[in-house]
Design an enzyme around this catalytic site. Structure first.
Site, short mmCIF file in Angstrom:
data_model
loop_
_atom_site.label_atom_id
_atom_site.label_comp_id
_atom_site.label_asym_id
_atom_site.label_seq_id
_atom_site.Cartn_x
_atom_site.Cartn_y
_atom_site.Cartn_z
N GLY A 81 0.83 -1.11 0.13
CA GLY A 81 -0.13 0.02 0.04
C GLY A 81 1.10 1.21 -0.13
O GLY A 81 2.02 1.37 0.58
N ARG A 145 1.21 -5.80 -5.05
CA ARG A 145 1.18 -6.82 -3.82
C ARG A 145 1.64 -8.24 -4.03
O ARG A 145 1.36 -8.94 -3.25
CB ARG A 145 -0.07 -6.69 -3.20
CG ARG A 145 -0.56 -5.58 -2.54
CD ARG A 145 -1.79 -5.46 -1.57
NE ARG A 145 -2.20 -4.14 -0.89
CZ ARG A 145 -1.71 -4.02 0.04
NH1 ARG A 145 -0.60 -4.57 0.61
NH2 ARG A 145 -2.26 -2.74 0.85
N ASP A 176 5.58 -8.05 5.23
CA ASP A 176 5.63 -9.33 4.38
C ASP A 176 6.70 -9.06 3.31
O ASP A 176 7.37 -9.77 2.79
CB ASP A 176 4.21 -9.55 3.71
CG ASP A 176 3.22 -10.25 4.61
OD1 ASP A 176 3.75 -11.23 5.13
OD2 ASP A 176 2.17 -9.79 4.71
N LYS A 202 8.27 0.54 5.63
CA LYS A 202 7.10 1.10 5.19
C LYS A 202 5.95 0.56 5.55
O LYS A 202 5.68 -0.45 5.65
CB LYS A 202 7.08 1.11 3.61
CG LYS A 202 6.10 1.93 3.02
CD LYS A 202 5.32 0.89 1.83
CE LYS A 202 4.29 -0.05 2.47
NZ LYS A 202 3.45 -0.91 1.83
N THR A 203 4.86 1.56 5.99
CA THR A 203 3.51 1.30 6.06
C THR A 203 2.85 2.37 6.92
O THR A 203 3.17 2.61 8.15
CB THR A 203 3.10 -0.39 6.85
OG1 THR A 203 1.68 -0.28 6.73
CG2 THR A 203 3.65 -0.61 8.16
N ASP A 205 0.08 1.65 8.43
CA ASP A 205 -0.42 0.88 9.64
C ASP A 205 0.41 1.12 11.05
O ASP A 205 -0.30 0.79 12.06
CB ASP A 205 -0.47 -0.50 9.25
CG ASP A 205 -1.72 -0.82 8.22
OD1 ASP A 205 -2.30 0.19 7.64
OD2 ASP A 205 -1.81 -1.92 7.81
P1 FBP Z 1 0.55 -1.90 3.62
O1 FBP Z 1 0.44 -2.86 4.82
O2 FBP Z 1 0.95 -2.53 2.43
O3 FBP Z 1 1.33 -0.62 3.89
O4 FBP Z 1 -1.06 -1.42 3.40
C1 FBP Z 1 -1.53 -1.19 4.42
C2 FBP Z 1 -3.16 -0.74 3.76
O5 FBP Z 1 -3.24 0.78 3.87
C3 FBP Z 1 -4.12 -1.09 5.19
O6 FBP Z 1 -4.28 0.16 6.05
C4 FBP Z 1 -5.23 -1.32 4.26
O7 FBP Z 1 -6.06 -2.59 4.88
C5 FBP Z 1 -4.75 -2.02 3.13
O8 FBP Z 1 -3.41 -1.35 2.85
C6 FBP Z 1 -5.43 -1.79 2.00
O9 FBP Z 1 -5.05 -2.43 0.68
P2 FBP Z 1 -5.31 -1.81 -0.68
O10 FBP Z 1 -4.53 -0.66 -1.04
O11 FBP Z 1 -5.01 -3.14 -1.54
O12 FBP Z 1 -6.79 -1.42 -0.85
#
Ligand code: FBP
Length: 551
Positions: A81, A145, A176, A202-203, A205
């Site tokens: 993400g 992803r 991951d 990175k994230t 979250d």
């Molecule tokens: P990452 O863990 O890859 O940084 O992504 C987190 C996130 O933003 C979550 O908060 C959310 O549940 C998910 O990605 C949403 O995924 P997508 O961008 O595939 O809709």
């Protein structure tokens, strides 16, 4: 191409580097400290990573480093993400690489890890990089992803790197993606491929943190963006006094975003999934708690409020955690049979008898829309996409029913008008805060020095983040130290451990001490928009979570 005034102003912003990174890159080296161990399951992780296990932590220190001057090709990939600051990781990496040798080349793999497998890339020139400095998004090369984990993908990655003349690969991603970076580093060493792999945390979250990583990039900007919006909603709620706002916040599993936003805005209610799990609360109990608060506020004439709901909540409610695990497992095993079913009725009939009796009962009790959301497309890891589940709507429908029952018993006479919001995508590509702009640029610089030092299987880290940037401490941590053995699709696997909210930690305690007061008295706090230009106490403060954890 036209640029906004802020975009132009941000192009001119010079990110602040840690003092040690401010000189000539050839006068900074990687200094090895003590050998490391994984936090748990040491024997198993050592067996899975015989080449990269136990490497020392490294810090960046002053010293002659002629290797930094070598002409080299480096690849970079953005994974998962979006998170604010990704462009600055690339800018920092680019600037350090070119400062070492102007003839070195930075190659960006397009569309995430799949770009490596498919050999899709572009050379990142100064003209390209300059167009993205200090801006949000991952547009410069895109993201994806795809998981890099099979020997075939590793071979393809090696041949793409060789064809492009790359001696290093920087993987910018979450737990991951960095787990896969560790496996790739091990594989390259074992197969004699001279390609160094370095990770960057990175994230949005905020769940890629541990004893060595103080925070992942993006969390700062994303939470400040959501907190601005929540503050605005609080003002509206307190002005109009007629709506209950339920705000679902991103964070796939952990509730760090909800907790940080609660600390920044002091809402009437914030649910923390990790606490729900620890208390083993059922959905009915969570609903009872919310309805109780709505009724209590109504007694004081306040038929309004603001509640924060973490998007991962549903998985932490024990009965649904089990249900979701069973559905994930079932759909992973029988994907084709499931895909052949044309409607929800057929899917329900198919699930009966395949799910355990308890799981099927929990599933059957849900409204149809939520059932459909639970069965919709999985993410590439085979998990339900929690951001697609409208937990906030599920909760308000149930709270509404409960309030009706209370009213029938004469225990409630208020008016409940809920409004729903979901903040996630609004914050993932915001212009990075000064903190994220500085942190990411420093991480990119640090990643270059690690790869120039031949440190493969390392995560670039910058520590001391609650102090001014001048004092930050860049270095590298072996990826294997962050690993744990976890069950994935019925098999034990070495993975980087996700950090959930620590209920004994200072941020949660600070929230728990105040939440009762905030629930009834309207002590809303309005953080306002992120400021980029102005005094440091307004523009450069890190999150409350980071400040409390480091205090
Ligand atoms: P990452 O863990 O890859 O940084 O992504 C987190 C996130 O933003 C979550 O908060 C959310 O549940 C998910 O990605 C949403 O995924 P997508 O961008 O595939 O809709």
């Amino acid at each position: 191409m036209e640029y906004s005034a802020l975009q132009k102003a941000r192009y001119g912003y010079s990110p602040k580097l840690p003092g040690i990174l401010r000189g000539d890159v050839a006068a900074i080296l990687t200094k090895a400290g003590r050998p490391t161990e994984a936090a748990s399951a040491r024997a198993e992780i050592k067996a899975a990573f015989p080449k990269t296990y136990g490497m020392p932590e490294v810090e960046l220190a002053a010293g002659s480093n002629p290797q930094a001057r070598e002409r080299r090709g480096v690849g970079v990939v953005l994974s998962g993400g979006q998170a604010p600051g990704g462009h600055n990781v690339i800018a920092g990496l680019f600037d350090a690489l070119k400062a070492g040798n102007p003839d070195s080349q930075l190659v960006g793999f397009l569309g995430g890890p799949q770009g490596i497998v498919d050999g899709k890339s572009i050379e990142l020139t100064a003209a390209i990089v300059d167009g993205y400095r200090n801006t949000g998004g991952f547009e410069i090369i895109g993201s994806g992803r795809t998981k890099l984990e099979t020997p075939d993908q590793f071979e393809k990655a090696a041949s793409a790197c060789k064809r492009l003349g790359l001696s290093a690969l920087v993987v910018v991603g979450g737990d991951d993606s960095n787990t896969n970076a560790a496996v790739l580093a091990e594989h390259f060493l074992a197969s004699g491929e001279p390609i160094t792999v370095v990770g960057v945390p990175k994230t949005i979250d905020g769940d890629l943190k541990n004893a060595q990583i103080e925070t992942s990039f993006g969390f700062d900007t994303a939470t400040k963006t959501y907190a601005e919006l929540i503050g605005n909603i609080e003002r509206d709620a307190g002005s109009a006094k007629k709506y209950w706002h339920f705000v679902k916040l991103m964070g796939r599993s952990a509730s760090h975003i909800a907790l940080e936003c609660a600390l920044q805005t002091r809402p009437n209610l914030a649910i923390i999934s990790e606490e729900v799990e620890r208390k083993r609360q059922t959905l009915a109990e969570v609903v009872e708690e919310i309805a109780g608060l709505v009724a209590k506020r109504a007694e004081a004439g306040d038929n309004f409020g603001v509640a924060l709901i973490p998007e991962g909540l549903i998985e932490f409610i024990p009965e649904f955690g089990r249900l979701i695990a069973e559905i994930n497992e079932l759909l992973a095993r029988s994907a084709e049979a499931f895909a052949a079913l044309s409607d929800l009725e057929g899917q329900l009939a198919w699930l009966r008898g395949k799910l355990s009796a308890e799981a099927f009962a929990a599933f059957s009790a849900l409204p149809r829309e939520i059932q459909a959301q639970l069965l919709s497309d999985r993410d590439p890891h085979g998990n339900v996409q929690v951001s697609h589940i409208e937990t906030e709507k599920l909760l308000t429908a149930m709270v509404g029913e409960r309030l009706e029952a209370l009213a029938a018993e004469g225990k409630y006479s208020g008016k409940f008008s809920p409004l729903h919001h979901f903040f996630g995508y609004e914050g993932r590509c915001a212009f990075p805060s000064n903190f994220d702009a500085d942190y990411c640029y420093s991480l990119g610089y640090c990643a270059f020095l690690l790869l120039a030092g031949g440190r493969t299987g390392y995560m670039a880290v910058v520590r001391g983040l609650s102090t001014p940037a001048e004092q930050w401490k860049p270095g590298g941590i072996p990826l294997t130290t962050m690993m744990d053995m976890e069950e994935r699709h019925g098999k034990k696997k070495a993975v980087i451990k996700k950090a959930l909210v620590d209920l004994a930690g200072k941020p949660f305690k600070a929230f728990a001490e105040k939440r009762v007061e905030w629930s009834v008295a309207n002590h809303y706090l309005y953080p306002g928009a992120i400021q980029y230009f102005g005094p440091p106490e307004v523009c450069d403060q890190p999150t409350i979570t980071l400040r409390l954890e480091r205090s």
